[in-house]
Design a protein around this motif. Structure first.
Motif, short mmCIF file in Angstrom:
data_model
loop_
_atom_site.label_atom_id
_atom_site.label_comp_id
_atom_site.label_asym_id
_atom_site.label_seq_id
_atom_site.Cartn_x
_atom_site.Cartn_y
_atom_site.Cartn_z
N UNK A 143 0.87 -1.18 0.00
CA UNK A 143 0.00 0.00 0.00
C UNK A 143 0.91 1.22 0.00
N UNK A 144 0.89 1.96 -1.11
CA UNK A 144 1.77 3.11 -1.26
C UNK A 144 0.99 4.41 -1.19
N UNK A 145 1.51 5.37 -0.46
CA UNK A 145 0.99 6.73 -0.45
C UNK A 145 1.97 7.61 -1.22
N UNK A 146 1.44 8.45 -2.09
CA UNK A 146 2.27 9.39 -2.84
C UNK A 146 1.69 10.79 -2.66
N UNK A 147 2.44 11.69 -2.08
CA UNK A 147 1.96 13.03 -1.77
C UNK A 147 2.55 14.04 -2.75
N UNK A 158 4.73 6.91 1.55
CA UNK A 158 4.69 5.85 2.56
C UNK A 158 4.58 4.53 1.82
N UNK A 159 5.29 3.52 2.31
CA UNK A 159 5.17 2.16 1.77
C UNK A 159 4.85 1.23 2.94
N UNK A 160 3.73 0.51 2.82
CA UNK A 160 3.30 -0.41 3.87
C UNK A 160 2.89 -1.74 3.23
N UNK A 161 2.82 -2.83 4.01
CA UNK A 161 2.35 -4.10 3.45
C UNK A 161 0.92 -3.96 2.92
N UNK A 162 0.65 -4.56 1.78
CA UNK A 162 -0.69 -4.51 1.19
C UNK A 162 -1.66 -5.42 1.92
#
Length: 285
Positions: A143-147, A158-162
């Motif tokens: 699960x990636x957040x791109x701001x 942010x990079x988190x486990x999907x």
């Protein structure tokens, strides 16, 4: 019409998209797409056969044959394989997202070469379609957040486990926990092991995204520098700024997770593929 083939090679799935990218001033249109499981190892011949099968199913216009191709690959061992396979079907040299390719996006990272090509494509497409600032949440293997900040720069992420990875890890690490269907349970407090796991994995993912979005939007608005215990006026200004920032969800689980979030979001399944076509556009001059 300028027909472009875009490939988004992920750790779990490989997505092919055929897009109309006629000119830098036109809106990129997705003509068709398909998705297959990412296989590794993979030979060039296998990739070439897969490409031909995909092209036979996608709606390539008779009056606008394939004009180019672009690749985003997060699996290093497959990059050269797909580059060679694309070179066999594309009339011009296929492009690969990475160092040396113009994106038009300023990357506010210590080492821009570390940023995944799919994330760059997401930011390019989000800024073009929704403006700046904006936040993209890409739900895939991770699960990636791109701001995107007010200047249109890729501010950070942010990079988190999907969600699927979380469910699989639970089942693999705990002998008595089963593999579950990824859907929201009818209640938060599960009355069976499967319900409890679905709550933790699916509802937990939505809660994590909600919480992280609050922090991300707060930081983008500049409220993070003031602290959360600032004046009441600062809190109101932060909430107003957050409400104006579009949040775009994309990826395999975007539509399902979007219904569980507190804030309104935009679901855009074709975001990454459109971003790849826009990158192809901007590198034709």
């Amino acid at each position: 019409m300028a027909t472009v083939l875009a490939l988004d090679i992920g750790n779990t799935t490989t997505r092919f998209g055929l897009l109309d990218a006629a000119s830098p001033s036109s809106e990129v249109t997705l003509l068709g797409s398909c998705e297959v499981t990412t296989h590794t190892p993979l030979t060039t011949d296998e990739a070439r056969i897969q490409l031909k099968q995909v092209l036979s199913e996608l709606p390539v216009p008779q009056d606008a044959p394939l004009e180019g191709a672009i690749l985003a690959c997060v699996v290093p061992t497959l990059t050269d394989v797909w580059q060679r396979a694309l070179a066999a079907v594309a009339p011009t040299r296929p492009l690969t997202v990475g160092p040396g390719l113009r994106s038009g996006i300023k990357l506010r990272f210590n080492d821009p070469s570390e940023v995944g090509p799919d994330r760059i494509a997401d930011v390019v497409a989000a800024r073009a379609a929704y403006g700046a600032p904006a936040v993209v949440v890409d739900l895939g293997t991770t699960t990636n957040f791109e701001a995107i900040d007010q200047t249109g720069s890729f501010y950070g992420g942010i990079i988190a486990p999907g969600v699927a990875l979380g469910a699989r890890s639970l089942a693999e690490a705990a002998a008595r926990l089963p593999i579950i269907e990824l859907r929201a349970p009818g209640r938060v407090l599960g009355r069976s092991t499967r319900e409890a796991m679905q709550s933790g994995v699916v509802l937990g993912e939505a809660a994590r995204i909600d919480g992280l979005l609050d922090a991300v939007l707060d930081e983008l608005a500049g409220a993070g520098d003031k602290g959360r215990a600032g004046r009441q006026g600062d809190a109101h200004a932060s909430r107003d700024a957050q409400a104006d920032v579009p949040v775009i969800l994309t990826g395999e689980h975007a539509a399902a997770i979007a219904t569980l979030l507190r804030r309104p979001v935009i679901v855009d399944d074709a975001l990454t593929l459109r971003g790849l076509a826009l990158l192809w556009q901007s590198n034709q001059r």
